[in-house]
Design an enzyme around this catalytic site. Sequence first.
Site, PDB file in Angstrom:
ATOM      1  N   ASN A  94       0.856  -1.182   0.000  1.00  0.00           N
ATOM      2  CA  ASN A  94       0.000   0.000   0.000  1.00  0.00           C
ATOM      3  C   ASN A  94       0.896   1.236   0.000  1.00  0.00           C
ATOM      4  OD1 ASN A  94      -1.751   2.245   1.037  1.00  0.00           O
ATOM      5  ND2 ASN A  94      -3.251   0.583   1.121  1.00  0.00           N
ATOM      6  N   GLN A  95       0.615   2.167  -0.864  1.00  0.00           N
ATOM      7  CA  GLN A  95       1.501   3.314  -1.075  1.00  0.00           C
ATOM      8  C   GLN A  95       1.159   4.520  -0.206  1.00  0.00           C
ATOM      9  OE1 GLN A  95       0.754   3.379  -5.352  1.00  0.00           O
ATOM     10  NE2 GLN A  95       2.829   2.651  -5.735  1.00  0.00           N
TER      11      GLN A  95
END
Length: 221
Positions: A94-95
């Site tokens: 997840n960024q």
Amino acid sequence: MATPSRWVKTITDTIVDRRYSRDAKIQPLVDNTLKRRLYPNAQGNILQVTPSHDNTLKRCFAPVVDQRTRLLILGSLPGEASLAQQQYYAHPQNQFWKLASDLIQHDLTKLNYEVRLQTLLRHQIGLWDVVAQAHRRGSLDSQIRQPDQNDLLHLLTSLPHLRAIGFNGATASKIGLKTLQNKCENYELYHLPSSSPAYTLGYAQKRSVWMTMQSALVERS
């Protein structure tokens, strides 16, 4: 001891409202003396939630905000990795934390979780989710069933300096707008490409949209 705001979660105080804890047994982070008196079974320094027997029922975390919050970033509902670790955006792909680092120009990815939250708060950014609880198999927003919405309106009334709301992904936008309705007119709204790895837009394109929120953090005369 001063009583913290009912809706504010800081590193030393987690205030949990029964409207989104439902039947879960909550053990908040509070002063140790008070914790021993009110929550004799509390353990450690994390929010303890007794799982439901229904393993498809997923619940959100407490909001991470304080009186300085100018920008509130709302997700949909924590995924499996986040629920397992009891941390916002815990999936390694997840960024979110990389995007947030670029937004505040401070590398959050190398910090431990509690320091990350402290740093966001110091930069006047808060976190929460639009869904209080829902049935969902896996982590995809498309699998969310029977969602109960968080009381966003009540939270917003406790944030006197809130200026903008960022919706992290299409599901957060859809549910958030439905919940807030005409109150949306009081805030700058940002409809963000999801930081989730399930949304495969390139990082540079995601970043260009997320960076537009910097204007919400600028001091205004």
